[in-house]
Design an enzyme around this catalytic site. Structure first.
Site, PDB file in Angstrom:
ATOM      1  N   GLY A  28     -23.744  49.344-117.812  1.00 23.11           N
ATOM      2  CA  GLY A  28     -24.458  49.310-119.089  1.00 23.11           C
ATOM      3  C   GLY A  28     -25.503  48.204-119.068  1.00 23.11           C
ATOM      4  N   THR A  88     -28.558  48.210-118.841  1.00 19.92           N
ATOM      5  CA  THR A  88     -29.817  48.437-119.556  1.00 19.92           C
ATOM      6  C   THR A  88     -29.592  48.533-121.066  1.00 19.92           C
ATOM      7  OG1 THR A  88     -29.515  50.815-119.250  1.00 19.92           O
ATOM      8  CG2 THR A  88     -30.902  49.687-117.636  1.00 19.92           C
ATOM      9  N   ARG A 130     -27.026  54.874-115.579  1.00 23.38           N
ATOM     10  CA  ARG A 130     -27.246  56.153-114.890  1.00 23.38           C
ATOM     11  C   ARG A 130     -28.657  56.352-114.364  1.00 23.38           C
ATOM     12  NH1 ARG A 130     -25.021  59.757-119.602  1.00 23.38           N
ATOM     13  NH2 ARG A 130     -26.145  58.070-120.605  1.00 23.38           N
ATOM     14  N   HIS A 165     -15.946  37.874-128.807  1.00 28.49           N
ATOM     15  CA  HIS A 165     -16.879  36.748-128.700  1.00 28.49           C
ATOM     16  C   HIS A 165     -16.620  35.670-129.750  1.00 28.49           C
ATOM     17  CE1 HIS A 165     -19.074  39.261-131.597  1.00 28.49           C
ATOM     18  NE2 HIS A 165     -19.623  38.152-132.011  1.00 28.49           N
ATOM     19  N   GLU A 182     -22.007  39.186-143.783  1.00 26.90           N
ATOM     20  CA  GLU A 182     -23.281  39.557-143.154  1.00 26.90           C
ATOM     21  C   GLU A 182     -24.251  40.010-144.238  1.00 26.90           C
ATOM     22  OE1 GLU A 182     -22.588  41.693-139.094  1.00 26.90           O
ATOM     23  OE2 GLU A 182     -21.135  42.479-140.500  1.00 26.90           O
ATOM     24  N   HIS A 193     -11.732  40.335-134.658  1.00 20.07           N
ATOM     25  CA  HIS A 193     -12.276  38.983-134.825  1.00 20.07           C
ATOM     26  C   HIS A 193     -11.489  38.147-135.840  1.00 20.07           C
ATOM     27  CE1 HIS A 193     -15.514  40.589-132.542  1.00 20.07           C
ATOM     28  NE2 HIS A 193     -16.058  41.266-133.524  1.00 20.07           N
TER      29      HIS A 193
HETATM   30  P1  NAP Z   1     -25.977  50.894-125.570  1.00 21.57           P
HETATM   31  O1  NAP Z   1     -27.175  50.122-125.984  1.00 21.57           O
HETATM   32  O2  NAP Z   1     -25.811  52.297-126.053  1.00 21.57           O
HETATM   33  O3  NAP Z   1     -25.935  50.883-123.978  1.00 21.57           O
HETATM   34  C1  NAP Z   1     -25.037  51.671-123.240  1.00 21.57           C
HETATM   35  C2  NAP Z   1     -25.270  51.426-121.771  1.00 21.57           C
HETATM   36  O4  NAP Z   1     -24.345  52.233-121.031  1.00 21.57           O
HETATM   37  C3  NAP Z   1     -26.666  51.830-121.290  1.00 21.57           C
HETATM   38  O5  NAP Z   1     -27.077  50.911-120.292  1.00 21.57           O
HETATM   39  C4  NAP Z   1     -26.432  53.203-120.682  1.00 21.57           C
HETATM   40  O6  NAP Z   1     -27.451  53.477-119.739  1.00 21.57           O
HETATM   41  C5  NAP Z   1     -25.061  52.996-120.045  1.00 21.57           C
HETATM   42  N1  NAP Z   1     -24.320  54.245-119.827  1.00 21.57           N
HETATM   43  C6  NAP Z   1     -24.074  55.232-120.722  1.00 21.57           C
HETATM   44  N2  NAP Z   1     -23.361  56.220-120.142  1.00 21.57           N
HETATM   45  C7  NAP Z   1     -23.152  55.839-118.850  1.00 21.57           C
HETATM   46  C8  NAP Z   1     -22.484  56.440-117.755  1.00 21.57           C
HETATM   47  N3  NAP Z   1     -21.884  57.632-117.824  1.00 21.57           N
HETATM   48  N4  NAP Z   1     -22.454  55.764-116.579  1.00 21.57           N
HETATM   49  C9  NAP Z   1     -23.056  54.547-116.449  1.00 21.57           C
HETATM   50  N5  NAP Z   1     -23.706  53.947-117.465  1.00 21.57           N
HETATM   51  C10 NAP Z   1     -23.748  54.574-118.660  1.00 21.57           C
HETATM   52  O7  NAP Z   1     -24.634  50.138-125.975  1.00 21.57           O
HETATM   53  P2  NAP Z   1     -24.434  48.575-126.276  1.00 21.57           P
HETATM   54  O8  NAP Z   1     -24.808  48.315-127.693  1.00 21.57           O
HETATM   55  O9  NAP Z   1     -25.067  47.777-125.218  1.00 21.57           O
HETATM   56  O10 NAP Z   1     -22.844  48.457-126.218  1.00 21.57           O
HETATM   57  C11 NAP Z   1     -22.128  48.447-125.015  1.00 21.57           C
HETATM   58  C12 NAP Z   1     -20.661  48.151-125.311  1.00 21.57           C
HETATM   59  O11 NAP Z   1     -20.577  46.875-125.915  1.00 21.57           O
HETATM   60  C13 NAP Z   1     -20.010  49.130-126.289  1.00 21.57           C
HETATM   61  O12 NAP Z   1     -18.651  49.267-125.957  1.00 21.57           O
HETATM   62  C14 NAP Z   1     -20.118  48.407-127.631  1.00 21.57           C
HETATM   63  O13 NAP Z   1     -19.102  48.798-128.527  1.00 21.57           O
HETATM   64  C15 NAP Z   1     -19.921  46.975-127.178  1.00 21.57           C
HETATM   65  N6  NAP Z   1     -20.518  45.978-128.090  1.00 21.57           N
HETATM   66  C16 NAP Z   1     -21.859  45.962-128.320  1.00 21.57           C
HETATM   67  C17 NAP Z   1     -22.395  45.000-129.157  1.00 21.57           C
HETATM   68  C18 NAP Z   1     -23.869  44.917-129.424  1.00 21.57           C
HETATM   69  O14 NAP Z   1     -24.286  43.984-130.116  1.00 21.57           O
HETATM   70  N7  NAP Z   1     -24.674  45.810-128.907  1.00 21.57           N
HETATM   71  C19 NAP Z   1     -21.557  44.050-129.770  1.00 21.57           C
HETATM   72  C20 NAP Z   1     -20.191  44.081-129.490  1.00 21.57           C
HETATM   73  C21 NAP Z   1     -19.684  45.042-128.642  1.00 21.57           C
HETATM   74  P3  NAP Z   1     -27.817  54.958-119.258  1.00 21.57           P
HETATM   75  O15 NAP Z   1     -27.900  55.819-120.470  1.00 21.57           O
HETATM   76  O16 NAP Z   1     -29.102  54.769-118.523  1.00 21.57           O
HETATM   77  O17 NAP Z   1     -26.725  55.370-118.337  1.00 21.57           O
END
Ligand code: NAP
Length: 485
Positions: free
Chosen positions: A17, A19, A51, A178, A216, A240
């Site tokens: 993930g 990106t 991916r 976190h 928030e 949290h």
């Molecule tokens: P996101 O922006 O939707 O990013 C998802 C990432 O996963 C992308 O890099 C995507 O790239 C990759 N991905 C999706 N399907 C895939 C596959 N089959 N194989 C390999 N890579 C794959 O999500 P995010 O916000 O960064 O969140 C990621 C995780 O962190 C989640 O579990 C979320 O609940 C958790 N989280 C996020 C935040 C936040 O602030 N964003 C805070 C707390 C927790 P491709 O589509 O190019 O594969």
């Protein structure tokens, strides 16, 4: 004060993930800040994986942009950014397929620490664990970092634990929360267990009640679809806020050691009483001029999901029996503020003849954001003539003031926690049994709402939540602290 930065051992860190939003906003900028601080060794490697095919140079350009947006302040130096980027590369990998795995496996140095950060949707955690195992990318020095949410309920959390443990031992699994990486949260433990002043008073005899607030100002934004399946209880309280509650309420561990600390936290969760419906207030933000309502944000007029929750909790153990713990969290509230307030009882007798209403107990406020720090409200004499008039003043434990400006430049939660992963220190990560115990307490509460079709109360954006949440405390002669940024 000169801060001591001890470089970590060489490592390979793969960000699945790499990106995504979390990688761009937190993980990669955090790593750059640690590089800047001198904590990353020159032979560390950071591999982004997702991916879509992209050359290393394109990925590095994305990482550069993330640094420039989120980590550049005070660290704008082209040579050092280039130095950091030279550690970074990219491999296209599909978590659910076979593409890219051999190439990734070739990059991994088996004799070093390998950390795999699962920064992808939770449905992919099991696939990643399985493939890491299948491609022999997991060894003794391997750690996996699992993002939230860790399950949706007890059953799914158990399933996830079972799946991960097929391939990794508990000592290799880092469930990240976190909130535990925040400087003040760790200071809370230092203050409690590094001094004799507080601990003798830290119980139901002297503490009137505790308030934990995470407020928030934002709404659900683009996360509407995810949030509506989750709600404040699953998104904030189960993880949290539960962790904050554990640190406030736990017994002193025999040592600051991962299992000793987590054993004590687990006991707190297990001692939490079920919560009767009259001690819970659920809310949903209404709309206002220029602000969409929760319904509109999640595109579902009939949604019964809460964007606010306030609860009165009790811990049934010797230390806390009878001391209520009020927790509240919500979106679109009047300010962004997270704090824990330990409200001590009044002195038992007023030597100075104050009326009961004029007497307030001491309050220790542990502020998580903004302006991390602690302050203790104490009663003193108002200066000057005119007899013994009492006033309350804050005894401010501002770390920045006491320790110099460097103290304000502490690593953010993600940076600290990623370095803990590399060092192999699990103290600030949730253990599997903790996550399950938290769901075991949460599930019946949610099940009751679902059975009864409980409808959250509407509240105005920019307010402190539904009126009913004020009553939770008023009816017992208490009141919430104001929500202030
Ligand atoms: P996101 O922006 O939707 O990013 C998802 C990432 O996963 C992308 O890099 C995507 O790239 C990759 N991905 C999706 N399907 C895939 C596959 N089959 N194989 C390999 N890579 C794959 O999500 P995010 O916000 O960064 O969140 C990621 C995780 O962190 C989640 O579990 C979320 O609940 C958790 N989280 C996020 C935040 C936040 O602030 N964003 C805070 C707390 C927790 P491709 O589509 O190019 O594969």
């Amino acid at each position: 004060m000169v801060s001591r930065v001890i470089p970590v051992d060489p490592f390979d860190l793969v960000i699945f993930g790499g990106t995504g939003d979390l990688a761009r906003r937190k993980i990669l900028p955090g790593l750059y800040r640690r590089y800047w601080a001198g904590q990353l060794p020159d032979d560390a490697r950071i591999v982004g994986a997702s991916r879509h095919e992209m050359p290393d140079e394109e990925y590095r350009a994305m990482v550069r942009a993330a640094i420039e947006e989120f980590a550049i302040e005070g660290r704008d130096d082209a040579a050092r950014i280039d130095g950091f980027l030279s550690l970074v590369s990219f491999v296209a990998v599909d978590a659910t397929g076979e593409a890219g795995w051999s190439e990734l496996a070739e990059k991994i140095r088996p004799d070093l620490i390998q950390a795999y950060y699962f920064s992808v949707g939770p449905s992919l955690f099991g696939d990643l664990a399985e493939r890491l195992h299948k491609h022999k990318m997991a060894g003794k020095e391997t750690r996996i970092v699992v993002e939230k949410p860790f399950g949706h309920d007890l059953e799914s959390a158990r399933d996830l634990n079972r799946t991960l443990r097929c391939y990794f031992s508990e000592e290799q699994i880092y469930r990240i929360d976190h909130y535990l990486g925040k400087e003040t949260v760790q200071n809370l433990m230092a203050v409690r267990f590094g001094n004799v002043l507080f601990e003798p008073l830290w119980n139901a005899l002297y503490v009137d009640h505790i308030q934990i607030t995470v407020a928030e100002t934002v709404g659900v934004g683009g996360r509407g679809a995810y949030y509506d399946r989750s709600g404040a209880m699953r998104d904030m309280v189960q993880n949290h806020m539960m962790q904050l509650l554990c640190l406030i309420a736990m017994e002193p561990p025999y040592h600051f050691d991962p299992d000793a600390v987590r054993d004590e936290k687990l006991k707190v969760i297990r001692a939490l009483d079920p919560v009767p419906p009259e001690d819970i207030v659920r809310g949903q933000y209404a709309g206002a001029e220029g602000i969409e309502s929760y319904f509109t944000d999640v595109e579902d007029e009939a949604s019964l999901t809460e964007s606010f929750i306030a609860m009165k909790l009790h811990i049934s153990n010797w230390r806390w029996k009878g001391t209520p713990i009020y927790v509240r969290t919500g979106k679109r509230l009047k300010a962004r503020a997270s704090e824990i307030a330990v409200v001590f009882k009044h002195p038992p007798h007023s030597v100075f003849g104050q009326k009961t209403n004029d007497r307030r107990g001491n309050v220790l406020v542990i502020r998580l954001q903004p302006n991390e720090g602690m302050n203790l409200r104490v009663t003193i004499k108002e200066p000057g003539p005119g007899g013994m008039r009492l006033i309350e003043v804050p005894l401010d434990m501002s770390f920045a003031e006491a320790l110099g400006p460097e103290a304000a430049d502490v690593p953010d939660a993600y940076e600290r926690l990623i370095m803990d992963v590399i060092r192999g220190n699990q103290t600030l990560f949730m253990r599997g049994d903790e996550a399950e115990a938290a769901w075991a307490w949460t599930d019946p509460i949610i099940a009751q709402w679902e059975e009864q079709g409980d409808r959250p109360k509407l509240y105005d954006p920019g307010s402190t939540g539904p009126e009913e949440s004020l009553m939770l405390l008023y009816r017992e002669g208490r009141r919430w602290r104001d929500i202030q940024a």
